[in-house]
Design a protein around this motif. Structure first.
Motif, PDB file in Angstrom:
ATOM      1  N   LEU A 255       0.823  -1.208   0.000  1.00 33.60           N
ATOM      2  CA  LEU A 255       0.000   0.000   0.000  1.00 33.60           C
ATOM      3  C   LEU A 255       0.860   1.263   0.000  1.00 33.60           C
ATOM      4  O   LEU A 255       0.540   2.235  -0.700  1.00 33.60           O
ATOM      5  CB  LEU A 255      -0.933  -0.003   1.211  1.00 33.60           C
ATOM      6  CG  LEU A 255      -2.101  -0.990   1.139  1.00 33.60           C
ATOM      7  CD1 LEU A 255      -2.832  -1.040   2.469  1.00 33.60           C
ATOM      8  CD2 LEU A 255      -3.047  -0.632   0.014  1.00 33.60           C
ATOM      9  N   ASN A 256       1.935   1.262   0.765  1.00 34.04           N
ATOM     10  CA  ASN A 256       2.828   2.430   0.787  1.00 34.04           C
ATOM     11  C   ASN A 256       3.421   2.683  -0.589  1.00 34.04           C
ATOM     12  O   ASN A 256       3.489   3.829  -1.050  1.00 34.04           O
ATOM     13  CB  ASN A 256       3.947   2.235   1.802  1.00 34.04           C
ATOM     14  CG  ASN A 256       3.462   2.236   3.228  1.00 34.04           C
ATOM     15  OD1 ASN A 256       2.405   2.760   3.547  1.00 34.04           O
ATOM     16  ND2 ASN A 256       4.251   1.640   4.098  1.00 34.04           N
ATOM     17  N   THR A 257       3.845   1.627  -1.257  1.00 37.69           N
ATOM     18  CA  THR A 257       4.459   1.766  -2.582  1.00 37.69           C
ATOM     19  C   THR A 257       3.442   2.248  -3.609  1.00 37.69           C
ATOM     20  O   THR A 257       3.742   3.130  -4.430  1.00 37.69           O
ATOM     21  CB  THR A 257       5.078   0.423  -3.023  1.00 37.69           C
ATOM     22  OG1 THR A 257       6.006   0.003  -2.025  1.00 37.69           O
ATOM     23  CG2 THR A 257       5.785   0.542  -4.347  1.00 37.69           C
ATOM     24  N   VAL A 258       2.226   1.720  -3.562  1.00 39.89           N
ATOM     25  CA  VAL A 258       1.175   2.165  -4.476  1.00 39.89           C
ATOM     26  C   VAL A 258       0.831   3.627  -4.197  1.00 39.89           C
ATOM     27  O   VAL A 258       0.595   4.417  -5.125  1.00 39.89           O
ATOM     28  CB  VAL A 258      -0.067   1.255  -4.370  1.00 39.89           C
ATOM     29  CG1 VAL A 258      -1.263   1.849  -5.086  1.00 39.89           C
ATOM     30  CG2 VAL A 258       0.244  -0.120  -4.928  1.00 39.89           C
ATOM     31  N   GLY A 259       0.814   4.027  -2.931  1.00 38.32           N
ATOM     32  CA  GLY A 259       0.546   5.423  -2.581  1.00 38.32           C
ATOM     33  C   GLY A 259       1.592   6.367  -3.155  1.00 38.32           C
ATOM     34  O   GLY A 259       1.258   7.448  -3.649  1.00 38.32           O
ATOM     35  N   VAL A 260       2.856   5.975  -3.087  1.00 37.83           N
ATOM     36  CA  VAL A 260       3.930   6.795  -3.663  1.00 37.83           C
ATOM     37  C   VAL A 260       3.730   6.930  -5.173  1.00 37.83           C
ATOM     38  O   VAL A 260       3.827   8.025  -5.738  1.00 37.83           O
ATOM     39  CB  VAL A 260       5.314   6.184  -3.341  1.00 37.83           C
ATOM     40  CG1 VAL A 260       6.413   6.851  -4.145  1.00 37.83           C
ATOM     41  CG2 VAL A 260       5.614   6.277  -1.862  1.00 37.83           C
ATOM     42  N   ALA A 261       3.426   5.819  -5.842  1.00 35.96           N
ATOM     43  CA  ALA A 261       3.239   5.848  -7.298  1.00 35.96           C
ATOM     44  C   ALA A 261       2.032   6.708  -7.682  1.00 35.96           C
ATOM     45  O   ALA A 261       2.105   7.494  -8.636  1.00 35.96           O
ATOM     46  CB  ALA A 261       3.071   4.432  -7.835  1.00 35.96           C
ATOM     47  N   LEU A 262       0.921   6.584  -6.953  1.00 34.29           N
ATOM     48  CA  LEU A 262      -0.268   7.373  -7.276  1.00 34.29           C
ATOM     49  C   LEU A 262      -0.029   8.868  -7.073  1.00 34.29           C
ATOM     50  O   LEU A 262      -0.453   9.691  -7.892  1.00 34.29           O
ATOM     51  CB  LEU A 262      -1.457   6.900  -6.438  1.00 34.29           C
ATOM     52  CG  LEU A 262      -2.023   5.527  -6.789  1.00 34.29           C
ATOM     53  CD1 LEU A 262      -3.117   5.137  -5.805  1.00 34.29           C
ATOM     54  CD2 LEU A 262      -2.533   5.496  -8.217  1.00 34.29           C
ATOM     55  N   ALA A 263       0.644   9.231  -5.987  1.00 31.95           N
ATOM     56  CA  ALA A 263       0.934  10.650  -5.749  1.00 31.95           C
ATOM     57  C   ALA A 263       1.853  11.196  -6.838  1.00 31.95           C
ATOM     58  O   ALA A 263       1.670  12.321  -7.312  1.00 31.95           O
ATOM     59  CB  ALA A 263       1.571  10.831  -4.371  1.00 31.95           C
ATOM     60  N   HIS A 264       2.836  10.401  -7.237  1.00 36.87           N
ATOM     61  CA  HIS A 264       3.744  10.830  -8.306  1.00 36.87           C
ATOM     62  C   HIS A 264       2.965  11.066  -9.601  1.00 36.87           C
ATOM     63  O   HIS A 264       3.134  12.099 -10.253  1.00 36.87           O
ATOM     64  CB  HIS A 264       4.821   9.764  -8.513  1.00 36.87           C
ATOM     65  CG  HIS A 264       5.821  10.145  -9.557  1.00 36.87           C
ATOM     66  ND1 HIS A 264       6.923  10.907  -9.282  1.00 36.87           N
ATOM     67  CD2 HIS A 264       5.880   9.879 -10.879  1.00 36.87           C
ATOM     68  CE1 HIS A 264       7.621  11.091 -10.393  1.00 36.87           C
ATOM     69  NE2 HIS A 264       7.007  10.472 -11.374  1.00 36.87           N
ATOM     70  N   LEU A 265       2.112  10.105  -9.965  1.00 37.64           N
ATOM     71  CA  LEU A 265       1.346  10.227 -11.209  1.00 37.64           C
ATOM     72  C   LEU A 265       0.360  11.387 -11.170  1.00 37.64           C
ATOM     73  O   LEU A 265       0.094  12.022 -12.195  1.00 37.64           O
ATOM     74  CB  LEU A 265       0.596   8.925 -11.491  1.00 37.64           C
ATOM     75  CG  LEU A 265       1.459   7.756 -11.948  1.00 37.64           C
ATOM     76  CD1 LEU A 265       0.632   6.480 -11.994  1.00 37.64           C
ATOM     77  CD2 LEU A 265       2.079   8.039 -13.301  1.00 37.64           C
ATOM     78  N   ALA A 266      -0.176  11.691  -9.993  1.00 43.49           N
ATOM     79  CA  ALA A 266      -1.173  12.753  -9.886  1.00 43.49           C
ATOM     80  C   ALA A 266      -0.571  14.152  -9.953  1.00 43.49           C
ATOM     81  O   ALA A 266      -1.224  15.080 -10.423  1.00 43.49           O
ATOM     82  CB  ALA A 266      -1.953  12.588  -8.581  1.00 43.49           C
ATOM     83  N   VAL A 267       0.674  14.315  -9.496  1.00 42.06           N
ATOM     84  CA  VAL A 267       1.220  15.662  -9.351  1.00 42.06           C
ATOM     85  C   VAL A 267       2.392  15.961 -10.285  1.00 42.06           C
ATOM     86  O   VAL A 267       2.436  17.023 -10.912  1.00 42.06           O
ATOM     87  CB  VAL A 267       1.652  15.896  -7.882  1.00 42.06           C
ATOM     88  CG1 VAL A 267       2.315  17.244  -7.708  1.00 42.06           C
ATOM     89  CG2 VAL A 267       0.459  15.759  -6.955  1.00 42.06           C
ATOM     90  N   ILE A 268       3.337  15.082 -10.375  1.00 39.89           N
ATOM     91  CA  ILE A 268       4.618  15.392 -11.021  1.00 39.89           C
ATOM     92  C   ILE A 268       4.506  15.686 -12.525  1.00 39.89           C
ATOM     93  O   ILE A 268       5.057  16.687 -12.986  1.00 39.89           O
ATOM     94  CB  ILE A 268       5.656  14.293 -10.732  1.00 39.89           C
ATOM     95  CG1 ILE A 268       5.958  14.257  -9.244  1.00 39.89           C
ATOM     96  CG2 ILE A 268       6.925  14.497 -11.532  1.00 39.89           C
ATOM     97  CD1 ILE A 268       6.481  15.557  -8.679  1.00 39.89           C
ATOM     98  N   PRO A 269       3.823  14.875 -13.348  1.00 40.08           N
ATOM     99  CA  PRO A 269       3.781  15.224 -14.779  1.00 40.08           C
ATOM    100  C   PRO A 269       3.171  16.597 -15.034  1.00 40.08           C
ATOM    101  O   PRO A 269       3.698  17.372 -15.837  1.00 40.08           O
ATOM    102  CB  PRO A 269       2.927  14.107 -15.393  1.00 40.08           C
ATOM    103  CG  PRO A 269       3.096  12.953 -14.456  1.00 40.08           C
ATOM    104  CD  PRO A 269       3.205  13.563 -13.094  1.00 40.08           C
ATOM    105  N   ALA A 270       2.086  16.923 -14.348  1.00 41.75           N
ATOM    106  CA  ALA A 270       1.443  18.238 -14.542  1.00 41.75           C
ATOM    107  C   ALA A 270       2.345  19.355 -14.023  1.00 41.75           C
ATOM    108  O   ALA A 270       2.447  20.418 -14.642  1.00 41.75           O
ATOM    109  CB  ALA A 270       0.097  18.273 -13.822  1.00 41.75           C
TER     110      ALA A 270
END
Length: 187
Positions: free
Chosen positions: A131-146
């Motif tokens: 869950l921690n790893t998925v949370g890191v990936a989701l936060a990255h995908l939600a914020v970093i590209p934009a």
């Protein structure tokens, strides 16, 4: 000389320093939360079967399952933003950035799990790692590209900082190699 693909000038320093300070503060908070001894009358056995705890939480029903799953996803999610922010590069492969950030999050989560084995009242739970790893990936995908796209647009805008460009001079005719008079050899 500026690193290729990094944010230019004082903005880069501000972003990196802010990212680094927030990263250290977040990791200190996570360590304080996860490495404190618990005073509990009994301790559940370690969960080393992937997805067993998540299935058990989901079996309780959705409203009751939302809290433990949300806590697992949110604990290290800020790392998905803070790690690339502390790195400070704009022109990187989106997939490479996601893989690096997710792998770093997984390593931090594994380190916390290993440290928890020596803390009274804490046990290893493989589902928390997932869950921690998925949370890191989701936060990255939600914020970093934009965020990177926005910073790149701001950098190209007239009045924004110009990108450094290197011009290669044309071939000049080669003359005699200069020598140092006292020594008599070429440098």
């Amino acid at each position: 000389m500026q690193r290729q693909g990094s944010i230019g000038g004082s903005a880069a320093i501000r972003v990196r320093v802010t990212g680094g300070v927030l990263l250290v503060a977040h990791l200190a908070l996570v360590a304080w939360l996860m490495l404190r001894p618990l005073d509990v009358p009994w301790v559940a056995p370690a969960n080393v079967h992937p997805l067993a705890g998540i299935r058990a939480d989901l079996a309780l029903g959705w409203p009751r399952a939302a809290r433990p799953l949300g806590e697992g996803l949110a604990l290290l999610a800020p790392l998905g933003v803070l790690l690339p922010m502390a790195h400070g590069r704009l022109d990187v492969s989106p997939l490479g950035s996601l893989v690096r950030t997710t792998a770093s999050g997984a390593l931090v989560s594994t380190g916390i799990a290993l440290l928890q084995t020596g803390v009274p009242g804490r046990v290893v739970d493989v589902d928390s790692l997932l869950l921690n790893t998925v949370g890191v990936a989701l936060a990255h995908l939600a914020v970093i590209p934009a965020g990177r796209a926005r910073l790149r647009r701001r950098e190209v805008r007239p009045g924004g900082p110009a990108k450094a460009s290197v011009t290669v001079p044309e071939e000049l005719p080669q003359g005699r190699t200069p020598t140092i008079p006292r020594v008599g050899i070429a440098p």
